[in-house]
Design a protein around this motif. Structure first.
Motif, mmCIF file in Angstrom:
data_model
loop_
_atom_site.group_PDB
_atom_site.id
_atom_site.type_symbol
_atom_site.label_atom_id
_atom_site.label_comp_id
_atom_site.label_asym_id
_atom_site.label_seq_id
_atom_site.Cartn_x
_atom_site.Cartn_y
_atom_site.Cartn_z
ATOM 1 N N TRP A 102 0.823 -1.212 0.000
ATOM 2 C CA TRP A 102 0.000 0.000 0.000
ATOM 3 C C TRP A 102 0.856 1.261 0.000
ATOM 4 C CZ3 TRP A 102 -0.952 4.284 3.018
ATOM 5 C CH2 TRP A 102 -2.194 4.908 2.836
ATOM 6 N N THR A 103 2.015 1.190 0.636
ATOM 7 C CA THR A 103 2.847 2.372 0.809
ATOM 8 C C THR A 103 3.637 2.716 -0.452
ATOM 9 O OG1 THR A 103 4.575 0.947 1.703
ATOM 10 C CG2 THR A 103 3.108 2.026 3.279
ATOM 11 N N VAL A 104 3.913 4.007 -0.630
ATOM 12 C CA VAL A 104 4.635 4.452 -1.804
ATOM 13 C C VAL A 104 6.127 4.171 -1.654
ATOM 14 C CG1 VAL A 104 2.946 6.259 -2.262
ATOM 15 C CG2 VAL A 104 5.001 6.785 -0.941
ATOM 16 N N SER A 105 6.803 4.132 -2.778
ATOM 17 C CA SER A 105 8.252 4.012 -2.806
ATOM 18 C C SER A 105 8.795 4.887 -3.922
ATOM 19 C CB SER A 105 8.679 2.561 -3.036
ATOM 20 O OG SER A 105 10.090 2.471 -3.208
ATOM 21 N N ILE A 106 9.941 5.488 -3.686
ATOM 22 C CA ILE A 106 10.578 6.291 -4.722
ATOM 23 C C ILE A 106 11.681 5.499 -5.423
ATOM 24 C CG2 ILE A 106 10.054 8.422 -3.490
ATOM 25 C CD1 ILE A 106 13.028 8.579 -2.758
ATOM 26 N N TYR A 107 11.843 4.247 -5.050
ATOM 27 C CA TYR A 107 12.917 3.413 -5.597
ATOM 28 C C TYR A 107 12.363 2.387 -6.573
ATOM 29 C CZ TYR A 107 15.263 5.520 -1.648
ATOM 30 O OH TYR A 107 15.769 6.411 -0.750
ATOM 31 N N GLY A 108 13.000 2.293 -7.711
ATOM 32 C CA GLY A 108 12.531 1.369 -8.730
ATOM 33 C C GLY A 108 12.519 -0.078 -8.271
ATOM 34 N N ASN A 109 13.498 -0.451 -7.461
ATOM 35 C CA ASN A 109 13.541 -1.848 -7.005
ATOM 36 C C ASN A 109 12.474 -2.156 -5.975
ATOM 37 O OD1 ASN A 109 14.568 -0.603 -4.754
ATOM 38 N ND2 ASN A 109 16.640 -1.425 -4.981
ATOM 39 N N GLY A 110 11.678 -1.167 -5.645
ATOM 40 C CA GLY A 110 10.560 -1.401 -4.739
ATOM 41 C C GLY A 110 9.280 -1.787 -5.444
ATOM 42 N N TYR A 111 9.350 -1.886 -6.773
ATOM 43 C CA TYR A 111 8.172 -2.194 -7.564
ATOM 44 C C TYR A 111 8.270 -3.584 -8.155
ATOM 45 C CZ TYR A 111 6.703 2.547 -6.835
ATOM 46 O OH TYR A 111 6.294 3.715 -6.231
ATOM 47 N N ASP A 112 7.118 -4.216 -8.308
ATOM 48 C CA ASP A 112 7.072 -5.613 -8.703
ATOM 49 C C ASP A 112 6.748 -5.818 -10.180
ATOM 50 O OD1 ASP A 112 5.530 -5.635 -5.641
ATOM 51 O OD2 ASP A 112 7.367 -6.784 -5.969
ATOM 52 N N TYR A 113 6.077 -4.885 -10.769
ATOM 53 C CA TYR A 113 5.764 -5.037 -12.191
ATOM 54 C C TYR A 113 5.778 -3.683 -12.885
ATOM 55 C CZ TYR A 113 1.538 -5.431 -9.276
ATOM 56 O OH TYR A 113 0.623 -5.333 -8.264
ATOM 57 N N TRP A 114 6.080 -3.755 -14.184
ATOM 58 C CA TRP A 114 6.332 -2.559 -14.988
ATOM 59 C C TRP A 114 5.619 -2.633 -16.329
ATOM 60 C CZ3 TRP A 114 9.678 1.391 -13.375
ATOM 61 C CH2 TRP A 114 10.352 1.134 -12.182
ATOM 62 N N GLY A 115 5.270 -1.464 -16.833
ATOM 63 C CA GLY A 115 4.755 -1.377 -18.184
ATOM 64 C C GLY A 115 5.889 -1.279 -19.191
ATOM 65 N N GLN A 116 5.514 -1.201 -20.454
ATOM 66 C CA GLN A 116 6.502 -1.147 -21.529
ATOM 67 C C GLN A 116 7.023 0.260 -21.781
ATOM 68 O OE1 GLN A 116 7.815 -3.904 -23.197
ATOM 69 N NE2 GLN A 116 6.774 -4.852 -21.449
ATOM 70 N N GLY A 117 6.344 1.241 -21.303
ATOM 71 C CA GLY A 117 6.803 2.619 -21.448
ATOM 72 C C GLY A 117 6.119 3.360 -22.581
ATOM 73 N N THR A 118 6.072 4.677 -22.455
ATOM 74 C CA THR A 118 5.529 5.537 -23.496
ATOM 75 C C THR A 118 6.464 6.737 -23.645
ATOM 76 O OG1 THR A 118 3.555 6.718 -24.263
ATOM 77 C CG2 THR A 118 4.009 6.798 -21.901
ATOM 78 N N GLN A 119 6.742 7.090 -24.879
ATOM 79 C CA GLN A 119 7.705 8.151 -25.152
ATOM 80 C C GLN A 119 7.065 9.524 -25.018
ATOM 81 O OE1 GLN A 119 11.154 7.953 -26.155
ATOM 82 N NE2 GLN A 119 11.036 10.172 -25.776
ATOM 83 N N VAL A 120 7.745 10.392 -24.297
ATOM 84 C CA VAL A 120 7.356 11.799 -24.201
ATOM 85 C C VAL A 120 8.530 12.625 -24.722
ATOM 86 C CG1 VAL A 120 6.822 13.710 -22.664
ATOM 87 C CG2 VAL A 120 5.794 11.453 -22.267
ATOM 88 N N THR A 121 8.263 13.441 -25.717
ATOM 89 C CA THR A 121 9.289 14.305 -26.287
ATOM 90 C C THR A 121 8.812 15.744 -26.241
ATOM 91 O OG1 THR A 121 9.987 12.524 -27.783
ATOM 92 C CG2 THR A 121 10.737 14.758 -28.294
ATOM 93 N N VAL A 122 9.619 16.598 -25.641
ATOM 94 C CA VAL A 122 9.275 18.011 -25.498
ATOM 95 C C VAL A 122 10.299 18.827 -26.281
ATOM 96 C CG1 VAL A 122 8.778 19.880 -23.907
ATOM 97 C CG2 VAL A 122 8.371 17.505 -23.200
ATOM 98 N N SER A 123 9.827 19.535 -27.277
ATOM 99 C CA SER A 123 10.719 20.356 -28.083
ATOM 100 C C SER A 123 10.770 21.779 -27.533
ATOM 101 C CB SER A 123 10.254 20.376 -29.534
ATOM 102 O OG SER A 123 8.976 20.978 -29.631
ATOM 103 N N SER A 124 11.906 22.415 -27.741
ATOM 104 C CA SER A 124 12.082 23.772 -27.202
ATOM 105 C C SER A 124 11.616 24.830 -28.192
ATOM 106 C CB SER A 124 13.557 23.997 -26.867
ATOM 107 O OG SER A 124 14.352 23.792 -28.011
#
Length: 124
Positions: A102-124
Protein backbone atom coordinates in the motif's frame (compact mmCIF):
# COMPACT_ATOMS: atom_id res chain seq x y z
CA UNK A 1 0.06 -11.95 -13.70
CA UNK A 2 -0.37 -8.19 -13.73
CA UNK A 3 0.00 -6.27 -16.95
CA UNK A 4 0.46 -2.51 -17.10
CA UNK A 5 -0.12 -0.59 -20.30
CA UNK A 6 0.82 3.06 -20.64
CA UNK A 7 -0.62 5.51 -23.13
CA UNK A 8 -0.74 9.21 -23.78
CA UNK A 9 2.82 9.99 -24.74
CA UNK A 10 3.73 12.13 -27.70
CA UNK A 11 5.61 15.08 -29.11
CA UNK A 12 4.76 18.47 -27.65
CA UNK A 13 6.30 21.91 -27.33
CA UNK A 14 7.74 23.41 -24.20
CA UNK A 15 4.98 24.69 -21.96
CA UNK A 16 2.39 22.24 -23.25
CA UNK A 17 0.59 19.57 -21.26
CA UNK A 18 0.18 15.83 -21.58
CA UNK A 19 -1.71 13.26 -19.60
CA UNK A 20 -0.29 9.77 -19.30
CA UNK A 21 -2.51 6.86 -18.45
CA UNK A 22 -1.61 3.46 -17.06
CA UNK A 23 -4.19 0.69 -17.06
CA UNK A 24 -3.68 -2.49 -15.06
CA UNK A 25 -5.14 -5.87 -15.91
CA UNK A 26 -4.84 -9.30 -14.43
CA UNK A 27 -5.83 -8.40 -10.91
CA UNK A 28 -7.39 -5.51 -9.08
CA UNK A 29 -4.90 -3.03 -7.74
CA UNK A 30 -6.87 -0.90 -5.37
CA UNK A 31 -4.58 -1.70 -2.45
CA UNK A 32 -1.30 -1.41 -4.29
CA UNK A 33 0.89 1.64 -4.63
CA UNK A 34 1.68 2.79 -8.15
CA UNK A 35 4.47 4.91 -9.51
CA UNK A 36 5.80 6.63 -12.58
CA UNK A 37 9.45 6.59 -13.55
CA UNK A 38 11.27 7.92 -16.57
CA UNK A 39 14.47 7.26 -18.43
CA UNK A 40 16.11 9.70 -20.81
CA UNK A 41 18.67 8.58 -23.39
CA UNK A 42 22.01 7.94 -21.78
CA UNK A 43 20.66 8.44 -18.28
CA UNK A 44 19.54 6.19 -15.48
CA UNK A 45 15.90 5.60 -14.74
CA UNK A 46 14.57 8.13 -12.24
CA UNK A 47 11.56 8.43 -10.00
CA UNK A 48 8.83 10.85 -11.07
CA UNK A 49 5.77 10.32 -8.88
CA UNK A 50 4.00 7.74 -6.76
CA UNK A 51 0.61 7.26 -5.16
CA UNK A 52 -0.45 5.00 -2.32
CA UNK A 53 -2.97 2.23 -2.64
CA UNK A 54 -5.76 4.35 -1.28
CA UNK A 55 -4.69 7.38 -3.23
CA UNK A 56 -4.29 9.48 -0.10
CA UNK A 57 -0.50 9.79 -0.18
CA UNK A 58 1.54 11.08 -3.10
CA UNK A 59 5.22 11.72 -3.62
CA UNK A 60 6.96 13.67 -6.35
CA UNK A 61 10.47 14.20 -7.56
CA UNK A 62 11.65 17.75 -6.91
CA UNK A 63 12.09 18.28 -10.64
CA UNK A 64 8.38 17.82 -11.33
CA UNK A 65 6.80 19.08 -8.12
CA UNK A 66 4.17 21.71 -8.85
CA UNK A 67 3.94 20.73 -12.52
CA UNK A 68 2.94 17.05 -12.46
CA UNK A 69 0.00 15.45 -10.67
CA UNK A 70 -0.51 11.75 -10.09
CA UNK A 71 -3.97 10.34 -9.46
CA UNK A 72 -5.78 7.05 -9.62
CA UNK A 73 -9.20 5.65 -10.39
CA UNK A 74 -9.39 2.26 -8.72
CA UNK A 75 -12.76 1.49 -10.29
CA UNK A 76 -11.05 1.67 -13.68
CA UNK A 77 -7.72 0.17 -12.57
CA UNK A 78 -6.07 3.30 -13.92
CA UNK A 79 -3.34 5.64 -12.78
CA UNK A 80 -2.90 9.03 -14.42
CA UNK A 81 0.01 11.42 -14.63
CA UNK A 82 -1.02 14.95 -15.58
CA UNK A 83 2.01 16.83 -16.83
CA UNK A 84 1.79 20.59 -17.19
CA UNK A 85 4.42 23.13 -18.08
CA UNK A 86 6.51 20.55 -19.86
CA UNK A 87 10.19 21.27 -20.40
CA UNK A 88 12.69 19.78 -22.86
CA UNK A 89 14.39 18.07 -19.91
CA UNK A 90 11.18 16.10 -19.33
CA UNK A 91 11.88 14.22 -22.55
CA UNK A 92 12.12 10.52 -21.71
CA UNK A 93 10.39 7.18 -21.86
CA UNK A 94 7.87 7.13 -19.02
CA UNK A 95 7.16 3.87 -17.24
CA UNK A 96 4.28 2.91 -15.00
CA UNK A 97 5.08 0.57 -12.11
CA UNK A 98 3.11 -1.25 -9.45
CA UNK A 99 4.01 -2.83 -6.15
CA UNK A 100 2.26 -5.29 -3.88
CA UNK A 101 2.24 -2.91 -0.95
CA UNK A 102 0.00 0.00 0.00
CA UNK A 103 2.85 2.37 0.81
CA UNK A 104 4.63 4.45 -1.80
CA UNK A 105 8.25 4.01 -2.81
CA UNK A 106 10.58 6.29 -4.72
CA UNK A 107 12.92 3.41 -5.60
CA UNK A 108 12.53 1.37 -8.73
CA UNK A 109 13.54 -1.85 -7.01
CA UNK A 110 10.56 -1.40 -4.74
CA UNK A 111 8.17 -2.19 -7.56
CA UNK A 112 7.07 -5.61 -8.70
CA UNK A 113 5.76 -5.04 -12.19
CA UNK A 114 6.33 -2.56 -14.99
CA UNK A 115 4.75 -1.38 -18.18
CA UNK A 116 6.50 -1.15 -21.53
CA UNK A 117 6.80 2.62 -21.45
CA UNK A 118 5.53 5.54 -23.50
CA UNK A 119 7.70 8.15 -25.15
CA UNK A 120 7.36 11.80 -24.20
CA UNK A 121 9.29 14.31 -26.29
CA UNK A 122 9.28 18.01 -25.50
CA UNK A 123 10.72 20.36 -28.08
CA UNK A 124 12.08 23.77 -27.20
Amino acid sequence: QVQLVESGGGLVQAGDSLRLSCTASGRTFGNEAMGWFRQAPGKEREFVAAISGGGTITRYADSVKGRFTISRDNAKNTVLLQMNGLKPEDTAVYYCAGRQLWTVSIYGNGYDYWGQGTQVTVSS
